[in-house]
Design a protein around this motif. Structure first.
Motif, short mmCIF file in Angstrom:
data_model
loop_
_atom_site.label_atom_id
_atom_site.label_comp_id
_atom_site.label_asym_id
_atom_site.label_seq_id
_atom_site.Cartn_x
_atom_site.Cartn_y
_atom_site.Cartn_z
N THR A 30 64.34 55.97 60.40
CA THR A 30 64.30 55.35 61.73
C THR A 30 63.12 54.40 61.78
OG1 THR A 30 62.85 56.91 62.93
CG2 THR A 30 65.17 57.53 62.68
N VAL A 31 63.33 53.26 62.43
CA VAL A 31 62.32 52.19 62.45
C VAL A 31 61.95 51.86 63.89
CG1 VAL A 31 61.80 49.83 61.74
CG2 VAL A 31 63.31 51.25 60.32
N LYS A 32 60.65 51.78 64.14
CA LYS A 32 60.15 51.49 65.48
C LYS A 32 60.50 50.06 65.90
CE LYS A 32 56.06 52.96 66.69
NZ LYS A 32 54.63 53.28 66.73
N PRO A 33 60.74 49.85 67.19
CA PRO A 33 60.95 48.49 67.68
C PRO A 33 59.75 47.60 67.38
CG PRO A 33 61.60 50.10 69.35
CD PRO A 33 60.91 50.86 68.26
N ASN A 34 60.01 46.30 67.23
CA ASN A 34 58.99 45.29 66.94
C ASN A 34 58.37 45.45 65.55
OD1 ASN A 34 59.10 43.82 69.44
ND2 ASN A 34 58.05 45.54 70.40
N ALA A 35 59.09 46.15 64.66
CA ALA A 35 58.59 46.31 63.30
C ALA A 35 58.88 45.10 62.43
CB ALA A 35 59.20 47.56 62.65
N ALA A 36 59.86 44.29 62.84
CA ALA A 36 60.25 43.13 62.04
C ALA A 36 60.71 42.02 62.97
CB ALA A 36 61.36 43.50 61.06
N PRO A 37 60.65 40.77 62.51
CA PRO A 37 61.16 39.68 63.34
C PRO A 37 62.68 39.69 63.36
CG PRO A 37 60.49 38.84 61.21
CD PRO A 37 60.07 40.29 61.24
N VAL A 38 63.26 39.09 64.38
CA VAL A 38 64.71 38.89 64.44
C VAL A 38 65.00 37.56 63.74
CG1 VAL A 38 66.69 38.51 65.94
CG2 VAL A 38 64.95 40.20 66.56
N GLU A 39 65.69 37.63 62.61
CA GLU A 39 65.93 36.44 61.80
C GLU A 39 67.43 36.24 61.59
OE1 GLU A 39 63.81 37.12 58.20
OE2 GLU A 39 61.83 36.78 59.09
N PRO A 40 68.02 35.22 62.21
CA PRO A 40 69.44 34.94 61.99
C PRO A 40 69.72 34.67 60.51
CG PRO A 40 68.63 33.73 63.88
CD PRO A 40 67.42 34.30 63.20
N ALA A 41 70.83 35.20 60.01
CA ALA A 41 71.26 34.99 58.63
C ALA A 41 72.76 35.18 58.60
CB ALA A 41 70.56 35.96 57.68
N PRO A 42 73.53 34.17 58.99
CA PRO A 42 74.98 34.32 59.16
C PRO A 42 75.67 34.95 57.95
CG PRO A 42 74.27 32.20 59.98
CD PRO A 42 73.08 32.80 59.30
N ALA A 43 76.53 35.91 58.25
CA ALA A 43 77.30 36.61 57.21
C ALA A 43 78.73 36.80 57.72
CB ALA A 43 76.65 37.96 56.89
N ALA A 44 79.57 37.40 56.89
CA ALA A 44 80.99 37.50 57.21
C ALA A 44 81.26 38.31 58.47
CB ALA A 44 81.74 38.11 56.03
N GLY A 45 80.60 39.45 58.59
CA GLY A 45 80.78 40.28 59.78
C GLY A 45 82.21 40.74 59.98
N ALA A 46 82.91 41.03 58.88
CA ALA A 46 84.30 41.46 58.98
C ALA A 46 84.39 42.78 59.75
CB ALA A 46 84.88 41.63 57.59
N VAL A 47 85.25 42.81 60.75
CA VAL A 47 85.38 44.00 61.59
C VAL A 47 86.43 44.94 61.01
CG1 VAL A 47 85.91 44.87 63.90
CG2 VAL A 47 84.71 42.68 63.63
#
Length: 320
Positions: free
Chosen positions: A150-167
């Protein structure tokens, strides 16, 4: 590349910021596979794909809303068995930590909670934690089974990196324990219009030095000028000056914002345990010997009733 399961925290399809941070960390370890459950799960796909999810496993059933965490553990276990991931990442909320712990027990794996960073060194994930009331920083790895972290909030930046995201639909068989505890009522939390305390980039907190509930308006005004969340020390909460839900500390909430401003807070170890991992810390206190000054990046020795309103006006003027 190995796949990494990321448990999605969302509200009716709106993905919360800690999950997007997890996707940034997951990409360091492998290909993120998101697991979204409950009402609106399918609506999360676009945001998750934009931030690196190669696949989004979704499931919706009444059990996710009508009962406590066990149905979600059942679903995450089903995702684990379907994917055989290199790691499982979960937001470090109260619910998230319970889900992660139950999953770790079920799959016979080790568990690390409240990580503040993740790296990979060829042998698997290495989690950085702030421990013993933030007096030490440790690097840990799980030596048995698939790492559940489990990772605490604000531990890393939000970085867009588009991927397939197949549902893909996730098939879930609920265990007998899933319906053991039913939710019979919910009361929506009254919205203040401010960010969620544990997720906020800026937190402004008040303590005993605020001297009464009516004076928290000074703290709120500074917070609003910065677009910040409002926190409080245990002394202020125990005195009934501010709600317990806003308490920062060992017995309250743990925060790691980019900026933490402590006003009228002495800096007892219990409070420091909840905010010491903040990136930049500023304190305002009239006692030059207050322990909080041992911790801060910037300290102002002065009366908060003079300093804080001046700071608020200066921020407003600069914005104007």
């Amino acid at each position: 590349m190995a796949e990494v399961l990321v448990y999605v925290d969302h509200v009716d399809g709106a993905v919360r910021k800690p999950t997007l941070e997890l996707l940034t960390l997951a990409r360091r370890l492998g290909d993120p596979v998101a697991v979204a459950l409950g009402a609106g799960a399918a609506d999360t796909a676009a945001a998750l794909a934009e931030h690196g999810a190669v696949k989004v496993l979704t499931a919706d059933a009444p059990e996710f809303d009508d009962y406590l965490v066990v149905p979600k553990v059942d679903a995450l276990q089903a995702a684990y068995e379907a994917v055989s991931p290199a790691a499982v990442l979960v937001p470090s909320s109260a619910e998230g930590k319970e889900i992660a712990a139950r999953l770790a027990v079920r799959i016979g794996s080790g568990l690390i909670t409240d990580a503040i960073d993740l790296t990979a060194d060829g042998k698997g994930p290495v989690a950085t934690q702030s421990v013993f009331a933030a007096s030490y920083t440790t690097n840990s790895r799980i030596t048995r089974g698939t790492p559940v972290i489990t990772v605490k909030p604000n531990a890393a930046p939000v970085e867009p990196a588009p991927a397939a995201g197949a549902v893909e639909a996730l098939a879930v068989t609920f265990s007998a324990a899933a319906t053991g505890t039913r939710v019979v009522a919910r009361t929506p939390r009254e919205s203040t219009g401010r960010p969620e305390l544990t997720e906020a980039a800026i937190v402004v907190s008040g303590g005993r030095g605020v001297n009464g509930p009516e004076n928290f308006a000074i703290i709120e005004a500074l917070a609003d000028s910065l677009g910040a969340a409002v926190g409080a020390s245990r002394a202020a909460v125990d005195a009934g000056w501010y709600p317990h839900s806003n308490q920062v500390g060992q017995t309250g909430k743990s925060v790691s914002p980019q900026l933490y401003i402590a006003s009228g807070i002495s800096g007892a170890i219990q409070h420091r345990a909840g905010m010491q991992t903040s990136k930049t810390i500023v304190a305002v206190n009239k006692d030059a010997e207050a322990p909080i000054f041992d911790l801060v990046d910037y300290g102002v020795v002065g009366d908060l009733f003079q300093v804080v309103p001046q700071l608020t006006e200066a921020i407003k003027a600069r914005k104007g």
